[in-house]
Design a protein around this motif. Structure first.
Motif, PDB file in Angstrom:
ATOM      1  N   ASP A  23      54.771  44.449-101.510  1.00 19.39           N
ATOM      2  CA  ASP A  23      55.823  45.330-101.488  1.00 19.39           C
ATOM      3  C   ASP A  23      55.704  47.075-101.138  1.00 19.39           C
ATOM      4  O   ASP A  23      56.356  47.699-100.958  1.00 19.39           O
ATOM      5  N   GLY A  24      54.265  47.346-101.059  1.00 17.69           N
ATOM      6  CA  GLY A  24      53.988  48.469-100.685  1.00 17.69           C
ATOM      7  C   GLY A  24      54.274  48.845 -99.534  1.00 17.69           C
ATOM      8  O   GLY A  24      54.656  50.132 -98.747  1.00 17.69           O
TER       9      GLY A  24
ATOM     10  N   ASP B  61      52.267  52.909-103.331  1.00 16.08           N
ATOM     11  CA  ASP B  61      51.755  51.805-103.842  1.00 16.08           C
ATOM     12  C   ASP B  61      50.822  51.069-102.835  1.00 16.08           C
ATOM     13  O   ASP B  61      50.569  51.798-101.826  1.00 16.08           O
ATOM     14  N   ASN B  62      49.891  50.220-103.335  1.00 20.95           N
ATOM     15  CA  ASN B  62      48.981  49.705-102.445  1.00 20.95           C
ATOM     16  C   ASN B  62      49.754  48.872-101.324  1.00 20.95           C
ATOM     17  O   ASN B  62      50.804  48.437-101.595  1.00 20.95           O
TER      18      ASN B  62
ATOM     19  N   ASP C 204      49.837  40.380-104.434  1.00 19.72           N
ATOM     20  CA  ASP C 204      49.948  41.754-105.063  1.00 19.72           C
ATOM     21  C   ASP C 204      49.834  41.526-106.724  1.00 19.72           C
ATOM     22  O   ASP C 204      50.479  41.184-107.123  1.00 19.72           O
TER      23      ASP C 204
ATOM     24  N   ASP D 126      45.869  44.734-104.294  1.00 17.00           N
ATOM     25  CA  ASP D 126      46.348  43.692-103.105  1.00 17.00           C
ATOM     26  C   ASP D 126      45.335  42.965-102.800  1.00 17.00           C
ATOM     27  O   ASP D 126      43.888  43.635-102.748  1.00 17.00           O
TER      28      ASP D 126
HETATM   29 MN    MN Z   1      52.770  46.217-104.829  1.00 16.21          MN
END
Ligand code: MN
Length: 236
Positions: A189-190, A227-228, A34, A21
């Protein structure tokens, strides 16, 4: 009111080794990207996209806001494609969500991919952006419900992104947010893959943007951190 207060926070999460990200904040311009692609590809893609979009938007050119956003996304896309060729990383790409304050105090939001913008006004959270992914397409066509979309595998299949696969630059969806007061959230989206909209609203409310940004990232990591996760919070 023309001033805004803003903050960013990011975390690699509990599973990934790299943080792909990237974000940028300044007084009047806010960006989250991202990246994706093997090796260093995702990190390069998101960094190049953010730097290029920021350089483009920092130059006043008299062009109308919506068109400036579209131009900035196109420039960022070309730069990611050029970087992919340079580093021989063909598949790399990135999402991009950005917000620009207009002279009158309104905020323009543009996005490509599945990084999101949310708006909090009077204690109510509203999602501003639509994800460019297969789950959202199925939802728009009435083939699945919102509940199903949240866990549908199609949420990981982007239908638009910068770089990578397309010679034609993606065109961002652009939304206008009227002048504040309001609190704007940009996120990768993390965040929203770990937290429901209700949890996002709860984390976003209260305190200054720095506190809210830290709290949201902390909650997403504690919820799994698969996720990040990156957030930008802006009071405008
Ligand atoms: Mn992501």
């Amino acid at each position: 009111m023309n001033a805004s207060r803003y903050a960013a926070a990011t975390d690699v999460g509990l599973v990934r080794e790299n943080n792909e990200d990237c974000c940028y904040v300044s007084d009047g311009l806010w960006v989250v990207a991202d990246g994706m692609g093997g090796h260093a590809g995702g990190e390069i893609a998101s960094r190049v996209a953010v730097d290029t979009a920021v350089a483009h938007l920092d130059q006043p050119d008299g062009v109308d806001g919506r068109e400036r956003l579209t131009d900035a996304v196109a420039a960022a896309h070309q730069a990611v494609c050029a970087a992919a060729r340079e580093h021989d990383l063909g598949g790399m790409g990135t999402t991009l969500v950005l917000a620009v304050r207009e002279p009158g105090g309104a905020v323009l939001v543009g996005n490509v991919g599945d990084s999101r913008a949310y708006l909090l006004t009077d204690g109510t959270l509203r999602r501003l952006t639509t994800d460019d992914n297969q789950a959202e397409e199925l939802l728009a066509n009435g083939e699945i419900t919102a509940e199903q979309a949240r866990v549908h595998p199609g949420q990981y299949l982007l239908t638009a992104a910068l770089g990578g696969w397309s010679a034609t630059p993606p065109v961002p969806s652009v939304y206008t947010v009227p002048a504040g007061p309001g609190r704007l959230l940009l996120c990768s989206d993390g965040l929203n893959s770990e937290l429901t909209d209700g949890e996002i609203a709860e984390g976003l409310m209260g305190g200054d943007p720095t506190e809210a940004a830290r709290r949201l990232v902390e909650h997403a990591v504690r919820a799994g951190g698969r996720d990040n996760v990156t957030v930008v919070v802006v009071d405008f």
